[in-house]
Enzyme design. Structure first.
Site, PDB file in Angstrom:
ATOM      1  N   GLU A  91       0.817  -1.217   0.000  1.00 28.29           N
ATOM      2  CA  GLU A  91       0.000   0.000   0.000  1.00 28.29           C
ATOM      3  C   GLU A  91       0.847   1.262   0.000  1.00 28.29           C
ATOM      4  OE1 GLU A  91      -3.359  -1.847   2.965  1.00 28.29           O
ATOM      5  OE2 GLU A  91      -2.541   0.122   3.357  1.00 28.29           O
ATOM      6  N   CYS A 104       3.088   8.462   1.067  1.00 30.09           N
ATOM      7  CA  CYS A 104       3.522   7.548   2.113  1.00 30.09           C
ATOM      8  C   CYS A 104       3.814   6.209   1.450  1.00 30.09           C
ATOM      9  CB  CYS A 104       2.385   7.439   3.131  1.00 30.09           C
ATOM     10  SG  CYS A 104       2.673   6.189   4.371  1.00 30.09           S
ATOM     11  N   CYS A 111       5.560  -7.079   7.712  1.00 32.54           N
ATOM     12  CA  CYS A 111       6.506  -6.588   8.707  1.00 32.54           C
ATOM     13  C   CYS A 111       6.690  -7.625   9.799  1.00 32.54           C
ATOM     14  CB  CYS A 111       6.044  -5.272   9.318  1.00 32.54           C
ATOM     15  SG  CYS A 111       7.326  -4.522  10.355  1.00 32.54           S
ATOM     16  N   CYS A 115       4.367  -5.168  15.933  1.00 30.28           N
ATOM     17  CA  CYS A 115       3.703  -4.292  16.909  1.00 30.28           C
ATOM     18  C   CYS A 115       2.231  -4.704  16.998  1.00 30.28           C
ATOM     19  CB  CYS A 115       3.827  -2.839  16.480  1.00 30.28           C
ATOM     20  SG  CYS A 115       5.533  -2.337  16.191  1.00 30.28           S
ATOM     21  N   CYS A 118      -0.762  -2.778  15.062  1.00 38.69           N
ATOM     22  CA  CYS A 118      -0.526  -2.473  13.647  1.00 38.69           C
ATOM     23  C   CYS A 118      -1.012  -3.623  12.760  1.00 38.69           C
ATOM     24  CB  CYS A 118       0.964  -2.231  13.428  1.00 38.69           C
ATOM     25  SG  CYS A 118       1.427  -2.104  11.703  1.00 38.69           S
ATOM     26  N   SER A 211       8.989   5.688  16.136  1.00 40.00           N
ATOM     27  CA  SER A 211       7.740   5.339  16.804  1.00 40.00           C
ATOM     28  C   SER A 211       8.049   5.006  18.257  1.00 40.00           C
ATOM     29  CB  SER A 211       7.091   4.141  16.100  1.00 40.00           C
ATOM     30  OG  SER A 211       6.884   4.458  14.743  1.00 40.00           O
ATOM     31  N   CYS A 328      -1.061   1.849   8.243  1.00 41.00           N
ATOM     32  CA  CYS A 328      -0.479   0.933   7.269  1.00 41.00           C
ATOM     33  C   CYS A 328      -1.125  -0.450   7.281  1.00 41.00           C
ATOM     34  CB  CYS A 328       1.019   0.829   7.493  1.00 41.00           C
ATOM     35  SG  CYS A 328       1.480   0.413   9.186  1.00 41.00           S
TER      36      CYS A 328
HETATM   37  N1  SAH Z   1       7.713   0.472  10.601  1.00 37.75           N
HETATM   38  C1  SAH Z   1       7.843   1.867  10.720  1.00 37.75           C
HETATM   39  C2  SAH Z   1       7.073   2.638   9.659  1.00 37.75           C
HETATM   40  C3  SAH Z   1       5.698   2.147   9.316  1.00 37.75           C
HETATM   41  S1  SAH Z   1       4.470   2.306  10.574  1.00 37.75           S
HETATM   42  C4  SAH Z   1       7.440   2.328  12.116  1.00 37.75           C
HETATM   43  O1  SAH Z   1       6.898   1.523  12.860  1.00 37.75           O
HETATM   44  O2  SAH Z   1       7.699   3.480  12.447  1.00 37.75           O
HETATM   45  C5  SAH Z   1       4.150   4.063  10.535  1.00 37.75           C
HETATM   46  C6  SAH Z   1       3.470   4.615  11.761  1.00 37.75           C
HETATM   47  O3  SAH Z   1       2.128   4.116  11.852  1.00 37.75           O
HETATM   48  C7  SAH Z   1       4.154   4.224  13.064  1.00 37.75           C
HETATM   49  O4  SAH Z   1       4.408   5.374  13.846  1.00 37.75           O
HETATM   50  C8  SAH Z   1       3.152   3.325  13.740  1.00 37.75           C
HETATM   51  O5  SAH Z   1       3.281   3.439  15.139  1.00 37.75           O
HETATM   52  C9  SAH Z   1       1.842   3.859  13.196  1.00 37.75           C
HETATM   53  N2  SAH Z   1       0.711   2.912  13.266  1.00 37.75           N
HETATM   54  C10 SAH Z   1       0.713   1.597  12.997  1.00 37.75           C
HETATM   55  N3  SAH Z   1      -0.515   1.079  13.192  1.00 37.75           N
HETATM   56  C11 SAH Z   1      -1.316   2.086  13.587  1.00 37.75           C
HETATM   57  C12 SAH Z   1      -2.697   2.183  13.938  1.00 37.75           C
HETATM   58  N4  SAH Z   1      -3.502   1.129  13.914  1.00 37.75           N
HETATM   59  N5  SAH Z   1      -3.175   3.389  14.292  1.00 37.75           N
HETATM   60  C13 SAH Z   1      -2.373   4.484  14.313  1.00 37.75           C
HETATM   61  N6  SAH Z   1      -1.080   4.454  13.975  1.00 37.75           N
HETATM   62  C14 SAH Z   1      -0.541   3.272  13.627  1.00 37.75           C
HETATM   63 FE1  SF4 Z   2       6.098  -2.963  11.468  1.00 42.66          FE
HETATM   64 FE2  SF4 Z   2       5.895  -0.301  11.860  1.00 42.66          FE
HETATM   65 FE3  SF4 Z   2       3.721  -1.872  11.894  1.00 42.66          FE
HETATM   66 FE4  SF4 Z   2       5.471  -2.027  13.874  1.00 42.66          FE
HETATM   67  S1  SF4 Z   2       4.214  -0.233  13.340  1.00 42.66           S
HETATM   68  S2  SF4 Z   2       4.540  -3.775  12.828  1.00 42.66           S
HETATM   69  S3  SF4 Z   2       7.378  -1.718  12.790  1.00 42.66           S
HETATM   70  S4  SF4 Z   2       5.037  -1.488  10.149  1.00 42.66           S
END
Ligand code: SAH
Ligand code: SF4
Length: 363
Positions: A91, A104, A111, A115, A118, A211, A328
């Site tokens: 995406e 973006c 990944c 997390c 996510c 993050s 994402c």
């Molecule tokens: N892997 C990298 C970049 C991709 S995630 C990282 O983790 O920084 C990009 C951002 O989206 C991160 O700050 C993450 O904390 C946030 N994110 C992921 N899932 C989310 C969700 N469900 N709601 C809000 N932010 C989210």
């Molecule tokens: Fe991966 Fe970033 Fe999602 Fe964490 S928040 S699972 S590092 S994409």
């Protein structure tokens, strides 16, 4: 067939030398690629037809194929789903913001960091994207919206952990830096310390976003298991070494990390860093643990006000793209089966008393 966008720009010339002469033709090809984002040799209209044909026999310029896009959200942002040559799907998001436009981008087709908040993490690991697949998202969206290159911002906040795909990331940044200033490109990481140190050594590092997402190690470990590999205090030390302005991202989860005392703790954690906080209200998704909720606007305001009163510059990603599920992995997630639903169900949810802010206070 070798995709020319997978080469570092500095070695394009050596690769093409055997096929292309005189040398000014190589300059023309560079311009078609790095400035215009050409995805076929046929588009290179000032090259002789025979040269175009012979290049096409040896090399490719293919980008991922855009297969779906959402209808624009109220703020104009749109999400794109791309299909890769091997069938993987990734995406990207187009976000017009005032005069400027941000795109973006994804860096991996999944990944492994896992997390718990996510969707990309929920669906599990995916392979590294090639440089061509990364810049392909950028050029395709730029072309579709006729965006002037100098008006673009690039953020690696899509699917994947960019610093776990470091070498390809650097090639992609190098290519895009022909039209976008490095300070207008942001790499967001979950805190991969060796990657942060390596980024600092680049001649023109991009802007770094990290993050943070929790005000203490314990809670960060709960929602970002990578914390046990790269502890929070070591991460903060790495950010100090990085030395430049950074952005700390902080996903706000109702009743978990959004209390005013969490803001105070976060301000303390970040003390001594040149940092701006980007508070991101949690984006709900049916694939994520049901206890995870977006805080109320009042709670978000309270959190942000407390940070600001504690001397931290703060912005809130209000609801950009909320309508189009802009966090994402959420578009792909609508039609995908998770690789590890069973594991997740056991692992993700901290004990109730650990999530209860009142309980935490009492400890
Ligand atoms: N892997 C990298 C970049 C991709 S995630 C990282 O983790 O920084 C990009 C951002 O989206 C991160 O700050 C993450 O904390 C946030 N994110 C992921 N899932 C989310 C969700 N469900 N709601 C809000 N932010 C989210
Ligand atoms: Fe991966 Fe970033 Fe999602 Fe964490 S928040 S699972 S590092 S994409």
């Amino acid at each position: 067939m070798k995709n020319l966008y997978d080469l570092p720009p500095a070695s394009l010339e050596t690769t093409l030398r055997d096929f292309v002469s005189p040398p000014f033709r190589i300059r023309q090809i560079e311009e078609w690629m790095y400035v215009h984002g050409a995805d076929s040799f046929d588009a290179m209209s000032n090259l002789p037809r025979e040269l175009r044909a012979s290049l096409a026999e040896h090399f490719s310029l293919a980008f991922p194929e855009p297969i779906e896009q959402t209808t624009p959200a109220v703020d104009g942002s749109r999400k794109y789903l791309f299909k890769l040559a091997d069938g993987n799907r990734i995406e990207s998001v187009y976000m017009p913001i005032g005069d400027r436009t941000s795109v973006c981008l994804s860096s991996q087709a999944g990944c492994a960091v896992g997390c718990t908040f996510c969707v990309t993490g929920f669906f599990g690991a995916g392979r590294n994207l090639t440089p061509a697949e990364m810049v392909g998202q950028f050029f395709t969206i730029r072309r579709e919206h006729h965006i002037a290159p100098e008006m673009m911002n690039v953020v690696f906040m899509g699917m994947g952990e960019p610093l776990l795909n470091f070498d390809n990331l650097v090639i992609a940044l190098d290519i895009m830096s022909r039209t976008v200033a490095p300070k207008r490109m942001t790499v967001s990481t979950s805190g991969i310390i060796p990657g942060i140190d390596a980024l600092a050594k680049l001649a023109h590092p991009p802007h770094l976003a990290v993050s943070i997402n929790a005000p203490d190690r314990k809670r960060r470990e709960e929602i970002m298991p990578i914390t046990s590999k790269y502890p929070l205090d070591e991460l903060i030390a790495a950010l100090k070494r990085f030395g430049r302005d950074i952005t700390a991202e902080y996903v706000l989860l109702a009743g978990y990390n959004d209390a005013p005392q969490d803001a105070v703790a976060l301000a303390k954690l970040l003390r001594g860093l040149k940092v701006k906080v980007n508070a991101i209200p949690f984006n709900e998704d049916p694939n994520l643990p049901p206890w995870m909720k977006r805080p109320s606007d009042a709670a978000i305001d309270r959190f942000v006000d407390t940070l600001v009163r504690n001397g931290v510059r703060t912005t809130v990603r209000r609801s950009k793209g909320r309508e189009i599920a802009a966090a994402c992995g959420q578009l792909r997630g609508k039609s995908e089966l998770p690789k590890r639903r069973v594991n997740r169900a056991v692992r993700v949810q901290p004990a109730r008393e650990e999530r209860d802010p009142l309980h935490r206070e009492r400890r």
